[in-house]
Design an enzyme around this catalytic site. Structure first.
Site, PDB file in Angstrom:
ATOM      1  N   ASP A  47       0.791  -1.387  -0.121  1.00  0.00           N
ATOM      2  CA  ASP A  47      -0.128   0.081   0.431  1.00  0.00           C
ATOM      3  C   ASP A  47       0.866   1.818   0.452  1.00  0.00           C
ATOM      4  O   ASP A  47       2.122   1.649   0.593  1.00  0.00           O
ATOM      5  CB  ASP A  47      -1.080  -0.144   1.702  1.00  0.00           C
ATOM      6  CG  ASP A  47      -1.930   1.702   0.905  1.00  0.00           C
ATOM      7  OD1 ASP A  47      -2.765   1.319   0.494  1.00  0.00           O
ATOM      8  OD2 ASP A  47      -1.614   2.392   2.040  1.00  0.00           O
ATOM      9  N   TYR A  52       2.436   9.991   0.197  1.00  0.00           N
ATOM     10  CA  TYR A  52       3.973  10.050   0.301  1.00  0.00           C
ATOM     11  C   TYR A  52       4.767   9.740  -0.065  1.00  0.00           C
ATOM     12  O   TYR A  52       6.050  10.166   0.902  1.00  0.00           O
ATOM     13  CB  TYR A  52       3.368   7.857   1.152  1.00  0.00           C
ATOM     14  CG  TYR A  52       2.083   7.540   1.395  1.00  0.00           C
ATOM     15  CD1 TYR A  52       1.399   8.215   2.141  1.00  0.00           C
ATOM     16  CD2 TYR A  52       2.685   6.346   2.073  1.00  0.00           C
ATOM     17  CE1 TYR A  52       0.539   7.441   2.371  1.00  0.00           C
ATOM     18  CE2 TYR A  52       0.785   5.450   1.935  1.00  0.00           C
ATOM     19  CZ  TYR A  52       0.317   6.647   2.936  1.00  0.00           C
ATOM     20  OH  TYR A  52      -0.618   6.143   3.149  1.00  0.00           O
ATOM     21  N   LYS A  81      -3.397   6.422  -4.125  1.00  0.00           N
ATOM     22  CA  LYS A  81      -4.215   6.862  -3.912  1.00  0.00           C
ATOM     23  C   LYS A  81      -4.383   8.564  -4.443  1.00  0.00           C
ATOM     24  O   LYS A  81      -3.050   8.956  -4.757  1.00  0.00           O
ATOM     25  CB  LYS A  81      -4.238   7.099  -1.556  1.00  0.00           C
ATOM     26  CG  LYS A  81      -4.525   5.935  -1.113  1.00  0.00           C
ATOM     27  CD  LYS A  81      -4.444   6.162   0.467  1.00  0.00           C
ATOM     28  CE  LYS A  81      -3.381   4.340   1.036  1.00  0.00           C
ATOM     29  NZ  LYS A  81      -2.673   4.293   0.311  1.00  0.00           N
ATOM     30  N   HIS A 114      -8.215   9.315  -1.292  1.00  0.00           N
ATOM     31  CA  HIS A 114      -7.397   9.348   0.076  1.00  0.00           C
ATOM     32  C   HIS A 114      -7.976  10.005   1.425  1.00  0.00           C
ATOM     33  O   HIS A 114      -8.183   9.552   2.428  1.00  0.00           O
ATOM     34  CB  HIS A 114      -6.507  10.305  -0.037  1.00  0.00           C
ATOM     35  CG  HIS A 114      -4.955   9.940   0.943  1.00  0.00           C
ATOM     36  ND1 HIS A 114      -3.598   9.612   0.889  1.00  0.00           N
ATOM     37  CD2 HIS A 114      -4.592   9.084   1.935  1.00  0.00           C
ATOM     38  CE1 HIS A 114      -2.932   9.328   1.470  1.00  0.00           C
ATOM     39  NE2 HIS A 114      -4.231   9.503   2.216  1.00  0.00           N
TER      40      HIS A 114
END
Length: 314
Positions: A47, A52, A81, A114
């Site tokens: 994931d 990120y 996401k 998200h």
């Protein structure tokens, strides 16, 4: 035992019970090495997210991890996401194509919205703040995540993504989304652990065929569930780590995404046990005796179920 348990999504696809979370992974190539280690251990779900900032590392880790273990692309499930700053329909495609190129893994198994909150698109991947410290919301899209979802539905026609879903969606927001959606979200990724068991939300999602996946299943730096006496007592009885108790409890409710860049912990987190009914009930009581949500950004609008409940009382 190593966990090979799977759950069936409403698309017919399988999602592994345990995946590697990669939030904050990426410094010093840790995202790359942790993904390779996870695949070597037996993880089959990775994931990540645009926000990120590690999708290139994660994709490289997936490609090399599969090659080194004699596996094929179909043997791994990868989630990423859509960031809040890309909620406008024309920017959904832009964000997806960026993630698709960065990962470079042929296709994406699951693409999630998200957060249900649109932020100023001029800020790109950043979380924009106003001078007073409040979130810089995209007022033109506020409350219109159903329009964003419609744009995500069109991504399915490209063949580049197998399923779409949401993250951090409460019951009121899911109800709003489902009024107009053509595709029911395959997954709702939420903070879920014994202190925040999300019983009502899990029941609601189950009734709609939406699978729930848990992030922060061990807590966060704001609260380490591994130090709770109920968890440590059960761990001691089984001669395992507290994290393994929490993950074993978690997969009785849905898939879980523990994160680590430490090889020994990545391995241990994949080793689960069968908890007794009594042990599960003991852990279940923590939701009422120690209720706590660890990930709760102040978005400036209601996001979580308890925020909607509070707003309805005022």
């Amino acid at each position: 035992m190593s966990s090979q348990k799977i759950f069936k999504l409403n698309t017919g696809a399988d999602i592994p019970a345990i995946g590697l979370g990669t939030w904050l992974s990426g410094k010093d190539d840790s995202g790359y090495t942790s993904v390779k280690e996870a695949i070597n251990v037996g993880y089959r779900h990775i994931d990540t997210a645009f926000m990120y900032g590690n999708e290139e590392q994660i994709g490289r880790g997936v490609r090399d991890g599969l090659k080194e273990n004699g596996l094929e692309r179909k043997d791994i499930f990868v989630t990423t996401k859509l960031p809040p700053t890309y909620h406008r329909p024309e920017k959904v495609v832009e964000a997806f194509n960026s993630s698709f190129a960065s990962l470079n893994i042929e296709y994406i198994d699951l693409y999630l919205m998200h957060w249900p909150v649109p932020l100023n698109p001029a800020s790109g991947e950043k979380i924009p703040l106003r001078p007073d410290g409040s979130r810089d919301l995209d007022e033109t899209m506020l409350g219109k995540f159903d329009v964003t979802w419609a744009a995500m539905e069109k991504l399915l026609d490209t063949g580049k993504v197998k399923a779409i879903g949401v993250s951090n969606f409460s019951i009121p927001n899911l109800e709003h989304l489902l009024k107009t959606s053509k595709v029911v979200p395959a997954v709702n990724q939420i903070e879920l652990h014994p202190f925040n068991p999300q019983n009502k939300l899990l029941e609601y999602c189950s009734s709609k065929g939406i699978h729930c996946s848990a992030y922060s299943p061990l807590g966060t730096s704001n609260g380490n569930l591994c130090e709770n006496s109920t968890i440590t007592d059960i761990a001691a009885a089984h001669k395992i780590l507290p994290a393994q108790v929490l993950i074993s409890w978690g997969i009785t409710r849905g898939s879980v995404l523990p994160k680590s860049v430490t090889p020994s912990r990545i391995k241990a987190n994949f080793e689960t046990i069968e908890l007794s009914k009594e042990e599960i009930e003991r852990i279940n009581t923590l939701g009422s005796t120690h209720p706590k949500r660890f990930v709760s950004p102040n978005w400036g609008v209601p996001v979580f179920d308890e925020e909607f409940e509070l707003a309805s009382k005022n």
